[in-house]
Enzyme design. Structure first.
Site, mmCIF file in Angstrom:
data_model
loop_
_atom_site.group_PDB
_atom_site.id
_atom_site.type_symbol
_atom_site.label_atom_id
_atom_site.label_comp_id
_atom_site.label_asym_id
_atom_site.label_seq_id
_atom_site.Cartn_x
_atom_site.Cartn_y
_atom_site.Cartn_z
ATOM 1 N N LYS A 118 0.817 -1.213 0.000
ATOM 2 C CA LYS A 118 0.000 0.000 0.000
ATOM 3 C C LYS A 118 0.846 1.256 0.000
ATOM 4 O O LYS A 118 0.386 2.345 0.340
ATOM 5 C CB LYS A 118 -0.986 -0.029 1.165
ATOM 6 N N LYS A 219 -6.437 -9.772 -9.859
ATOM 7 C CA LYS A 219 -7.498 -10.127 -8.931
ATOM 8 C C LYS A 219 -8.633 -9.108 -9.039
ATOM 9 O O LYS A 219 -8.349 -7.911 -9.209
ATOM 10 C CB LYS A 219 -6.907 -10.080 -7.509
ATOM 11 N N LYS A 222 -11.587 -3.743 -5.670
ATOM 12 C CA LYS A 222 -12.327 -2.476 -5.707
ATOM 13 C C LYS A 222 -11.464 -1.326 -6.228
ATOM 14 O O LYS A 222 -11.977 -0.317 -6.671
ATOM 15 C CB LYS A 222 -12.894 -2.143 -4.328
HETATM 16 P P1 AMP Z 1 -10.696 -6.499 0.666
HETATM 17 O O1 AMP Z 1 -11.829 -5.742 0.084
HETATM 18 O O2 AMP Z 1 -9.545 -6.671 -0.288
HETATM 19 O O3 AMP Z 1 -10.289 -6.001 2.025
HETATM 20 O O4 AMP Z 1 -11.191 -7.987 0.893
HETATM 21 C C1 AMP Z 1 -12.178 -8.380 1.819
HETATM 22 C C2 AMP Z 1 -12.265 -9.895 1.793
HETATM 23 O O5 AMP Z 1 -12.592 -10.390 0.487
HETATM 24 C C3 AMP Z 1 -10.939 -10.587 2.165
HETATM 25 O O6 AMP Z 1 -11.226 -11.693 2.995
HETATM 26 C C4 AMP Z 1 -10.352 -11.056 0.863
HETATM 27 O O7 AMP Z 1 -9.572 -12.222 0.988
HETATM 28 C C5 AMP Z 1 -11.599 -11.317 0.009
HETATM 29 N N1 AMP Z 1 -11.337 -11.000 -1.410
HETATM 30 C C6 AMP Z 1 -11.041 -9.774 -1.921
HETATM 31 N N2 AMP Z 1 -10.888 -9.824 -3.257
HETATM 32 C C7 AMP Z 1 -11.067 -11.125 -3.626
HETATM 33 C C8 AMP Z 1 -11.035 -11.828 -4.874
HETATM 34 N N3 AMP Z 1 -10.809 -11.191 -6.031
HETATM 35 N N4 AMP Z 1 -11.264 -13.161 -4.872
HETATM 36 C C9 AMP Z 1 -11.511 -13.802 -3.708
HETATM 37 N N5 AMP Z 1 -11.571 -13.212 -2.498
HETATM 38 C C10 AMP Z 1 -11.350 -11.883 -2.439
#
Ligand code: AMP
Ligand code: TRP
Length: 351
Positions: A118, A219, A222
């Site tokens: 980050k 991946k 957001k």
């Molecule tokens: P984040 O928005 O990146 O903080 O992710 C929140 C949760 O969603 C975490 O547990 C991540 O592991 C899961 N996550 C985020 N992006 C993905 C993705 N593209 N595929 C699978 N799991 C995801």
């Protein structure tokens, strides 16, 4: 230390934008399964304090908190079965974080991959002066935008977990390093002061990693909304996005090593329809991508129809959401305050 009847499980998600299908399949759906299995005393929270570490608009934060709470409920988390709460309504999290800060080495935090990713690389610049030898000083230019919260993020996460004596924490692999730090801090605190904390273990369920619809090498995230399918997208948006989703060369609906885009679509299809990838391939053998995409749009629209309606209703009832978060947070506070008092007493704080 208290004895728990069944293992306690804690996890949180940051309210920092709309949930995409990667968050749903990779986290939220699993939370609901764990709740329904009934083997754990579950706590799920909206990690609003963590979400302050990235750029945010204070005018939108409340809406984001409500939206994620509505996502939790629409997906099937149930306040009668799990404690659903808002992190900032339980001040013990911030308080324990401070106490844990004092036993956390800066070096450990600066090695955290998420912190480095980050943008918070604490770069050291070596300056040599003949008189004083080599001096390592942080490069201010690299760090002017990095806030301390981003650096301290894993310690707040450790507090989130240790306050509840959670034995298991369902998280993606990307959070393993933070969980390892949590274990280290629990051990260190217990050794240095008193046996107060339980060392948690990560709970890894094989979960799909959802890739971006516009670029299957990335991946779904957001930070790149153009590649996201959001869980509350309307059918027209879903149709447009699936139509536009990139595919690989060829026309056969069959996954394979050189078919990253199709593998991703097949995985989403399979997860939402309950059919295996093989079954889906058989279903579409001899038919082209267009047919597959049409069917996929239907599967997604149908799967999330209930979710969308429930979420829309909840978003119109902020008082219901407020009540659920307040009641859940009061329940969580009781547990958290008890643990915080033990930790304070072990450190010699208070009168
Ligand atoms: P984040 O928005 O990146 O903080 O992710 C929140 C949760 O969603 C975490 O547990 C991540 O592991 C899961 N996550 C985020 N992006 C993905 C993705 N593209 N595929 C699978 N799991 C995801
Ligand atoms: N850092 C987690 C993520 O980005 C969110 C989180 C915050 C969390 N506190 C937690 C997860 C405590 C599990 C337990 O996904």
């Amino acid at each position: 230390m208290e004895k728990l009847r069944i293992p306690r499980l804690v996890s949180g998600i940051q309210p920092s934008g709309r949930l995409h299908i990667g968050n749903y399949l990779g986290a939220l759906k699993n939370f609901v399964n764990l709740q329904e299995e009934g083997g754990y005393d579950c706590l799920f929270f909206v990690a609003d304090l963590h979400s302050l570490t990235e750029d945010f608009d204070p005018q939108k934060k409340r809406e984001q908190i409500f939206s994620l709470t509505a996502d939790f409920l629409a997906a099937g988390l149930d306040p009668k079965k799990s404690t659903i709460f808002l992190q900032s309504l339980v001040p013990a999290h911030s308080e324990l974080m401070w106490m844990l800060n004092t036993i956390t080495p800066m070096g450990e935090l600066s090695r955290m991959t998420q912190f480095k990713d980050k943008g918070g690389v604490l770069r050291m610049v070596s300056t040599y002066t003949a008189k004083e030898g080599t001096l390592n000083i942080p490069d201010e230019r690299q760090n002017s935008e990095t806030n301390v919260g981003l650096f301290d993020y894993p310690v707040l996460m450790a507090a989130d977990i240790l306050l509840y004596s959670a034995g298991v924490v369902p998280v993606g692999n990307d959070q393993d390093q933070h969980l390892e730090l949590t274990r280290t801090l629990a051990r260190k605190f217990n050794r240095k002061f008193d046996e107060v904390f339980v060392e948690p273990k990560p709970l890894h369920t094989p979960l799909p990693r959802v890739m971006s619809l516009d670029d299957p090498s990335k991946k779904m995230s957001k930070s790149r909304p153009e590649g996201c399918l959001f869980v509350d997208d309307e059918p027209e948006a879903i149709e447009k996005k699936i139509k536009r989703a990139v595919t690989d060369s060829g026309s056969e609906v069959k996954g394979g090593q050189d078919k990253p885009a199709l593998n991703n679509l097949l995985s989403i299809y399979s997860n939402l329809s309950g059919k295996s990838i093989k079954e889906v391939e058989v279903e579409f053998s001899g038919r082209g991508y267009a047919d597959f995409k049409k069917s996929m749009t239907e599967v997604i629209c149908e799967y999330f129809e209930n979710f969308r309606n429930t979420k829309a209703k909840l978003m119109n009832k902020p008082s219901t959401l407020t009540k659920i978060l307040e009641e859940g947070s009061a329940k969580a506070s009781k547990l958290a305050n008890k643990k915080l008092a033990e930790a304070k007493s072990a450190m010699g704080l208070g009168l």
